[in-house]
Write a protein that holds these residues in place. Structure first.
Motif, PDB file in Angstrom:
ATOM      1  N   CYS A 171       3.474  -6.922  -1.416  1.00 63.22           N
ATOM      2  CA  CYS A 171       3.091  -5.677  -0.731  1.00 63.22           C
ATOM      3  C   CYS A 171       2.398  -4.729  -1.690  1.00 63.22           C
ATOM      4  CB  CYS A 171       4.319  -5.015  -0.113  1.00 63.22           C
ATOM      5  SG  CYS A 171       5.020  -5.921   1.284  1.00 63.22           S
ATOM      6  N   GLU A 172       2.931  -4.612  -2.903  1.00 58.15           N
ATOM      7  CA  GLU A 172       2.323  -3.723  -3.895  1.00 58.15           C
ATOM      8  C   GLU A 172       0.927  -4.213  -4.278  1.00 58.15           C
ATOM      9  OE1 GLU A 172       3.228  -1.794  -8.323  1.00 58.15           O
ATOM     10  OE2 GLU A 172       4.632  -3.237  -7.431  1.00 58.15           O
ATOM     11  N   ALA A 173       0.799  -5.532  -4.466  1.00 59.98           N
ATOM     12  CA  ALA A 173      -0.512  -6.083  -4.832  1.00 59.98           C
ATOM     13  C   ALA A 173      -1.527  -5.862  -3.721  1.00 59.98           C
ATOM     14  CB  ALA A 173      -0.373  -7.575  -5.133  1.00 59.98           C
ATOM     15  N   ALA A 174      -1.135  -6.143  -2.484  1.00 62.18           N
ATOM     16  CA  ALA A 174      -2.054  -5.987  -1.353  1.00 62.18           C
ATOM     17  C   ALA A 174      -2.522  -4.545  -1.219  1.00 62.18           C
ATOM     18  CB  ALA A 174      -1.382  -6.445  -0.067  1.00 62.18           C
ATOM     19  N   GLY A 175      -1.616  -3.609  -1.454  1.00 65.88           N
ATOM     20  CA  GLY A 175      -1.972  -2.195  -1.325  1.00 65.88           C
ATOM     21  C   GLY A 175      -2.909  -1.700  -2.410  1.00 65.88           C
ATOM     22  N   GLY A 176      -2.996  -2.420  -3.523  1.00 60.72           N
ATOM     23  CA  GLY A 176      -3.845  -1.977  -4.625  1.00 60.72           C
ATOM     24  C   GLY A 176      -5.205  -2.625  -4.684  1.00 60.72           C
ATOM     25  N   LEU A 177      -5.507  -3.514  -3.735  1.00 61.40           N
ATOM     26  CA  LEU A 177      -6.785  -4.213  -3.747  1.00 61.40           C
ATOM     27  C   LEU A 177      -7.832  -3.478  -2.922  1.00 61.40           C
ATOM     28  CD1 LEU A 177      -5.434  -7.854  -3.343  1.00 61.40           C
ATOM     29  CD2 LEU A 177      -6.356  -6.828  -5.425  1.00 61.40           C
ATOM     30  N   GLU A 178      -9.092  -3.619  -3.325  1.00 55.08           N
ATOM     31  CA  GLU A 178     -10.192  -2.942  -2.643  1.00 55.08           C
ATOM     32  C   GLU A 178     -11.012  -3.944  -1.837  1.00 55.08           C
ATOM     33  OE1 GLU A 178     -12.403  -0.959  -5.665  1.00 55.08           O
ATOM     34  OE2 GLU A 178     -10.821   0.500  -6.115  1.00 55.08           O
ATOM     35  N   GLY A 179     -11.842  -3.398  -0.949  1.00 56.97           N
ATOM     36  CA  GLY A 179     -12.673  -4.237  -0.098  1.00 56.97           C
ATOM     37  C   GLY A 179     -11.847  -4.841   1.021  1.00 56.97           C
ATOM     38  N   ALA A 180     -12.393  -5.858   1.662  1.00 61.31           N
ATOM     39  CA  ALA A 180     -11.650  -6.575   2.690  1.00 61.31           C
ATOM     40  C   ALA A 180     -10.591  -7.434   1.996  1.00 61.31           C
ATOM     41  CB  ALA A 180     -12.590  -7.451   3.508  1.00 61.31           C
TER      42      ALA A 180
END
Length: 492
Positions: free
Chosen positions: A135-144
């Motif tokens: 969840c933390e990783a997904a929230g920190g990624l940009e773009g689609a």
């Protein structure tokens, strides 16, 4: 003879036509009509027109009508599986109303291998730190951002697929499933029959979706018989799906092929899986990145100038008994990020920062090279560089060697506390180790690891601290030419 053949072909054509039916539909996002979207039943293909509508004939026994989700959109994923498909039975009209996502062209893929939960206890382990990390990783990624679960979502406990679907929604991004060998029904028989229950809960096994200018193709590469009897490879209907899809994809699209089993099995006598040549021939004009799981280890393998496979280590490590996988890779997942057309990736260990990419072992610790300082570089590929220095003098670039992980050995021994460890949980040899052998008079040894993307890690060792350390290398059932075999096969 010719007349008999022509009659047979005509009968076959009439039979095929009788078994098809015409369906219509449209692909929209609210009031927007989306053109050029690929629509399929898994065998037949068409595309939406400028008004977002489509019409084509599907097989009468087609289970689904589904789309190749275009870049900048996703099917609603609140159910745990993106709504890119609809069941075909009893329907002649289909409406796909998509959610708009990021249309910048940049994207990230989170690739998670083998949750493999068999019990509620396993599932609670998955739902704890691994899910928090995701969840933390997904929230920190940009773009689609899209996730892929690379199969063995459960461990022969198909009822846990529903638990998984509810849990994965927490990430806030669409997660696409891949069918694994443990996601098949044990009591059924036949490749398609054994995935019938999976399809009810998760949708088609073979499908695709777009990110930026590129395409992710999800494939079932487990050819299943019954009761855990299967081969890895590409069944004829899977190859036909890829061939039909490939003809409609943009020429400049790079491909990711997400699958459960690997394409190359360096640990088996028959190293290439069934119909590898046929699949590679279909995509021969593309840049292709295979992303796989299944092995619970980490390896990057090169199959040609434009073809690579990322075999992603398991998020369950050694089936929820350990933190480390059998090859010494920490449990985790892989993140691919394409920004401004440039692709990068890293392996993300659960509970560690994303720059945690190397572990170093001191003399006396490495089982097969106890006289050496050894680096375990689990995401290594030939574009990485591992150098070593003795007393400040450069000693050259280290080549891969096979070894075992002291950390995994400690992990699994602690888990079993003297009880017999099953064969599949035994420590497993891998080639992503690098051994520096100091001379007897060396005072300091340094290893420097440089990734393909320029990050550096180093370890300096005062050899005085290890004076007198002696250990016999562990015996290993490994051919002397194992590394050369991999080089000869072009894997690195």
């Amino acid at each position: 003879m010719k007349r008999i053949l022509m009659i047979a072909l005509a009968v076959l054509a009439m039979s095929t036509a009788a078994q098809a039916r015409k369906v219509t539909g449209k692909v929209i996002s609210g009031k927007e009509k989306i053109s050029g979207v690929i629509v399929t039943d898994g065998r037949n293909f068409t595309q939406t027109r400028s008004n977002g509508k489509f019409a084509f004939e599907i097989a009468d026994d087609a289970e689904f009508v589904y789309i190749v989700t275009p870049a900048g959109y996703a099917g609603d994923w609140s159910s745990g599986v993106p709504a890119f498909y609809q069941r075909a039975e009893g329907k002649d009209s289909f409406v796909f109303d998509l959610v708009k996502t990021d249309d910048s062209g940049d994207y990230s893929i989170i690739a998670v291998s083998d949750p493999q939960t068999k019990t509620k206890k396993h599932f609670s382990q998955f739902s704890a730190e691994p899910m928090a990390d995701l969840c933390e990783a997904a929230g920190g990624l940009e773009g689609a951002v899209a996730g892929i679960i690379l199969g063995d979502i459960c461990w022969d406990s198909l009822e846990l697929l529903e638990d998984y679907k509810k849990e994965i929604v927490r990430t806030g991004v669409p997660f696409y499933p891949v069918v694994g060998n443990h996601d098949h029904e044990l009591e059924a028989k036949g490749d398609l029959q054994t995935t019938a229950e999976y399809r009810k809960m998760m949708g088609p096994e073979n499908y695709a979706f777009c990110l930026g200018k590129d395409v992710v193709i999800v494939l079932d590469n487990i050819i299943y018989d019954t009761q855990k009897k299967y081969k890895e490879g590409y069944a004829p209907h899977v190859l036909a799906f890829v061939e039909g899809l490939e003809e409609l994809l943009p020429e400049d699209a790079d491909l990711y092929i997400a699958q459960h089993g690997t394409t190359y099995r360096w640990f088996e006598k028959e190293r290439w899986v069934v119909s590898t040549t046929e699949l590679l021939d279909i995509v021969k004009d593309r840049k292709v990145s295979f992303i796989s799981g299944h092995t619970h280890i980490s390896n990057n393998m090169i199959y040609g100038e434009n073809v690579v496979e990322h075999n992603v280590a398991a998020i369950c490590a050694a089936w929820w008994d350990t933190y480390y996988c059998t090859d010494g890779t920490p449990c985790g997942y892989k993140v691919f990020t394409c920004k401004d057309g440039q692709l990068e990736w890293y392996y993300k260990p659960v509970g560690k920062e994303k720059d945690y990419q190397v572990e170093f072992f001191m003399p006396g610790e490495p089982p097969l090279h106890p006289e050496c300082i050894v680096a375990n570089v689990w995401d290594w590929d030939p574009a990485w560089k591992v150098e070593w220095f003795e007393d400040g003098r450069p000693m050259g670039v280290l080549e891969p060697v096979f070894d075992l992980s002291p950390n995994y050995i400690k992990d699994i021994n602690a888990a079993f506390q003297g009880k017999k460890i099953p064969g599949y949980k035994q420590p497993r040899l891998n080639w992503h180790y690098f051994a520096a052998a100091p001379s007897k008079d060396a005072k300091t040894v340094k290893i420097v690891v440089t990734s393909r993307f320029g990050q550096k890690w180093e370890c300096s060792v005062d050899m005085a601290e290890y004076a007198g350390v002696k250990a016999e290398p562990m015996a290993a059932d490994l051919p002397e030419n194992a590394v050369q075999m991999l080089k000869d096969d072009g894997i690195f």
